[in-house]
Design an enzyme around this catalytic site. Structure first.
Site, PDB file in Angstrom:
ATOM      1  N   SER A 101       0.824  -1.214   0.000  1.00  0.00           N
ATOM      2  CA  SER A 101       0.000   0.000   0.000  1.00  0.00           C
ATOM      3  C   SER A 101       0.855   1.259   0.000  1.00  0.00           C
ATOM      4  O   SER A 101       0.572   2.221  -0.719  1.00  0.00           O
ATOM      5  CB  SER A 101      -0.934   0.004   1.215  1.00  0.00           C
ATOM      6  OG  SER A 101      -1.892  -1.022   1.099  1.00  0.00           O
ATOM      7  N   SER A 140      -2.411  -8.133  -6.380  1.00  0.00           N
ATOM      8  CA  SER A 140      -2.068  -7.051  -5.454  1.00  0.00           C
ATOM      9  C   SER A 140      -3.220  -6.064  -5.319  1.00  0.00           C
ATOM     10  O   SER A 140      -3.550  -5.618  -4.213  1.00  0.00           O
ATOM     11  CB  SER A 140      -0.796  -6.328  -5.917  1.00  0.00           C
ATOM     12  OG  SER A 140      -0.922  -5.895  -7.254  1.00  0.00           O
ATOM     13  N   ASN A 157      -5.966  -7.783  -3.112  1.00  0.00           N
ATOM     14  CA  ASN A 157      -5.643  -8.404  -1.820  1.00  0.00           C
ATOM     15  C   ASN A 157      -4.630  -7.652  -0.961  1.00  0.00           C
ATOM     16  O   ASN A 157      -4.557  -7.899   0.241  1.00  0.00           O
ATOM     17  CB  ASN A 157      -5.116  -9.824  -2.052  1.00  0.00           C
ATOM     18  CG  ASN A 157      -6.152 -10.719  -2.709  1.00  0.00           C
ATOM     19  OD1 ASN A 157      -7.205 -10.979  -2.135  1.00  0.00           O
ATOM     20  ND2 ASN A 157      -5.875 -11.162  -3.915  1.00  0.00           N
ATOM     21  N   TYR A 158      -3.841  -6.766  -1.557  1.00  0.00           N
ATOM     22  CA  TYR A 158      -2.777  -6.127  -0.783  1.00  0.00           C
ATOM     23  C   TYR A 158      -2.836  -4.601  -0.764  1.00  0.00           C
ATOM     24  O   TYR A 158      -2.184  -3.980   0.074  1.00  0.00           O
ATOM     25  CB  TYR A 158      -1.405  -6.568  -1.316  1.00  0.00           C
ATOM     26  CG  TYR A 158      -1.093  -8.008  -1.011  1.00  0.00           C
ATOM     27  CD1 TYR A 158      -0.668  -8.393   0.260  1.00  0.00           C
ATOM     28  CD2 TYR A 158      -1.247  -8.994  -1.976  1.00  0.00           C
ATOM     29  CE1 TYR A 158      -0.401  -9.726   0.551  1.00  0.00           C
ATOM     30  CE2 TYR A 158      -0.977 -10.330  -1.691  1.00  0.00           C
ATOM     31  CZ  TYR A 158      -0.555 -10.685  -0.427  1.00  0.00           C
ATOM     32  OH  TYR A 158      -0.298 -12.001  -0.132  1.00  0.00           O
ATOM     33  N   LEU A 159      -3.566  -4.007  -1.673  1.00  0.00           N
ATOM     34  CA  LEU A 159      -3.597  -2.540  -1.763  1.00  0.00           C
ATOM     35  C   LEU A 159      -4.846  -1.995  -1.084  1.00  0.00           C
ATOM     36  O   LEU A 159      -5.964  -2.343  -1.471  1.00  0.00           O
ATOM     37  CB  LEU A 159      -3.579  -2.093  -3.233  1.00  0.00           C
ATOM     38  CG  LEU A 159      -2.343  -2.532  -4.035  1.00  0.00           C
ATOM     39  CD1 LEU A 159      -2.465  -2.074  -5.478  1.00  0.00           C
ATOM     40  CD2 LEU A 159      -1.077  -1.981  -3.398  1.00  0.00           C
TER      41      LEU A 159
END
Length: 564
Positions: free
Chosen positions: A397, A520, A523-525
């Site tokens: 992020s 990404s 799931n990650y940002l």
């Protein structure tokens, strides 16, 4: 993260995951196998052979993949043949002794024809299929949870087939067996109307656990992992979990400097276990490596994470390409995706790694005094809820936010989208989210280049027409010729914009050829960064998130709407 909204409607997402009432209809099972028509033959050693239904069904799985490179791989063929024989009758086993003598080509042609026939279906036929899908969605695709009608994410159970896996997975080609009601555990309220299994069958178990959010579960036979039917990402509980995940990453931001100072101090510890733990944590922080999970040998592909790295997975170079203290990583990560990276590290990390490698064989553990349990316990001591994945989420992020700040300028929408995708790509590279280039990549790029060439020809013609209109206006000076010039000028501008958009698409596709941006982004940002960026730069949110993704991140969009 500075772009993200703080303190708006947050109480909506913090009321926990427990439910009081849950009612649903259960899963939709894969349809029963339909035998092949008599005219479609399987041949063994050049002779037609009628297979029993179980053997024929498994044979069709291989036949459908005949044009795929998987069926050329020795391990795939070996695993398939071994599992296929388990479905054969004793007579079939005695005849079929060599996979090389099996001819599935007629089956393959039949399925190709079936596929083509589906493409050529009439509107009426397509409408019937659509109506049936809508009926199933209406009946099985929703549940009642605490007086709310919630969408279910995956109410259909995957049909049987052949396992593919990622990379050179040792279990590729094995038979994914048909899931039956007797394999399925149902989860619902005691006081609800329980799902009914298909006639003549029964569930493995019906339980009433309000501390979990799955509606049904079963164990698949390849890896022995548990599969679940869950709520749709747009559901309240999923939104809460998403929000909590990113809030944990934001809490890490407040203490990450302290944690980094501590693990740097630990590099000098007198205890080897503390040094190893500190170096591993440095890699997890700097390189977004996964912690790695212990597994039984031979059960899955030889994939590793940070804690399970072996001596053979790294090489040390005091100097390389004018950089000092370079570490070369080369190992199979999650889903058998190769992780290859050459990275300069701090001198003390390099010296520690030299120490860890002393008197070890290639197959020995790099961090022989560390495992995931030890690391996770230490992370919990550093911050409540801290895991290696939280580091990945935080670093992903923060990387997106920094890249967006550096790359975005007040340009056209296509240019801004290219900047966004480049920022996302930096995150995907950090997290090692790779993919094989799509099979259709070269063809799609050729088609796109053809469109670019055509658009350039249109632009050239439009510019000539504008030049002629200007000359005509210069000679006549009347209103009609003046209007013609304006029309031609707008036409040139429109075609220039269209050409630029196509060129941006070509650049974006080429740069994304081997990078998977979706993992990404979903799931990650932290989605609040992307939503806030869209608001700030006037980019429609639909350009970043599709309808399903907007449903998943409705909570983030809601917060942004209230802020702006």
């Amino acid at each position: 993260f500075s772009l993200m909204r703080r303190g708006i409607s947050e109480e909506r997402y913090t009321d926990g995951s427990k439910w009081r009432f849950l009612e649903h209809k259960g899963p939709v099972f894969a349809p029963a196998y339909e035998p092949l028509p008599e005219k479609v033959k399987f041949y063994y050693n050049g002779k037609p052979m009628k297979l029993s239904a179980p053997a024929e069904e498994v044979a069709t799985f291989f036949a459908k993949m005949l044009d795929h490179e998987y069926t050329t791989k020795d391990i795939f063929r070996k695993n398939f043949y071994k599992d296929w024989r388990k479905e054969m009758t004793s007579e079939e086993k005695s005849i079929i002794t060599d996979l090389k003598k099996c001819d599935f080509s007629e089956m393959n042609e039949y399925f190709k024809a079936q596929s083509e026939a589906r493409k050529q279906m009439s509107k009426e036929e397509k409408q019937k299929i659509k109506e049936e899908n809508e009926r199933l969605l209406s009946e099985y695709g929703f549940c009642i949870m605490d007086n709310h009608r919630e969408r279910i994410g995956n109410f259909r159970i995957e049909p049987p087939g052949l396992f593919r896996g990622r990379g050179d997975h040792p279990k590729m080609g094995m038979l994914k067996r048909r899931i039956r009601p007797e394999d399925v555990i149902i989860n619902c309220s005691k006081d609800s109307k329980h799902p009914k299994p298909p006639p003549g069958t029964k569930w493995k178990e019906v339980r009433h656990d309000n501390k979990v959010t799955w509606l049904a579960s079963w164990t698949e036979n390849i890896q022995g992992s548990i599969k679940y039917i869950m709520l749709n990402p747009s559901s309240r509980i999923k939104g809460e979990k998403d929000w909590q995940k990113y809030e944990t990453a934001r809490r890490l931001k407040k203490c990450v400097d302290r944690i980094r100072t501590q693990y740097r101090e630990d590099w000098k510890s007198k205890e080897m276990r503390i040094r190893q733990r500190a170096v591993a944590l440095y890699f997890i922080d700097k390189l977004a490596l996964r912690a790695g999970n212990e597994k039984e040998e031979g059960e899955t592909a030889d994939t590793v994470g940070c804690c399970s790295l072996r001596v053979e997975h790294i090489k040390l170079f005091p100097k390389m390409d004018e950089q000092e203290y370079v570490v070369e990583f080369d190992f199979l990560g999650k889903d058998s995706i190769r992780y290859y990276n050459k990275i300069p590290v701090e001198k003390r990390v390099f010296k520690n790694l030299q120490l860890f490698l002393e008197n070890k064989q290639p197959e020995d553990d790099l961090f022989d005094r560390l495992n995931t349990s030890i690391l996770n316990k230490h992370l919990q001591e550093l911050m409540d809820g801290l895991t290696a994945k939280v580091f990945r989420t935080y670093n992903a992020s923060i990387t997106l936010q920094q890249q967006l700040k550096e790359l975005t300028c007040d340009d056209s929408i296509p240019a801004k989208l290219l900047s966004y995708n480049r920022a996302n790509r930096a995150v995907a590279i950090l997290c090692n989210h790779q993919r094989a280039p799509p099979k259709t990549f070269e063809k799609s790029m050729q088609n796109l280049q053809t469109k670019i060439d055509e658009k350039q020809n249109q632009l050239s013609a439009a510019r000539k027409q504008l030049k002629a209109a200007k000359a005509n206006h210069k000679a006549s000076h009347d209103d009609k010729s003046k209007k013609a010039v304006e029309v031609k000028r707008k036409a040139v501008q429109r075609i220039e914009e269209q050409l630029m958009k196509l060129q941006m698409q070509a650049t974006d596709r080429e740069e994304n050829k081997q990078i998977a941006l979706g993992t990404s982004k979903l799931n990650y940002l932290d989605p609040r960064i992307s939503v806030a960026w869209c608001k700030k730069w006037g980019v429609p949110i639909e350009k970043i998130y599709n309808k399903t993704q907007r449903e998943k991140f409705a909570w983030a969009i809601d917060m942004a709407e209230k802020e702006f």
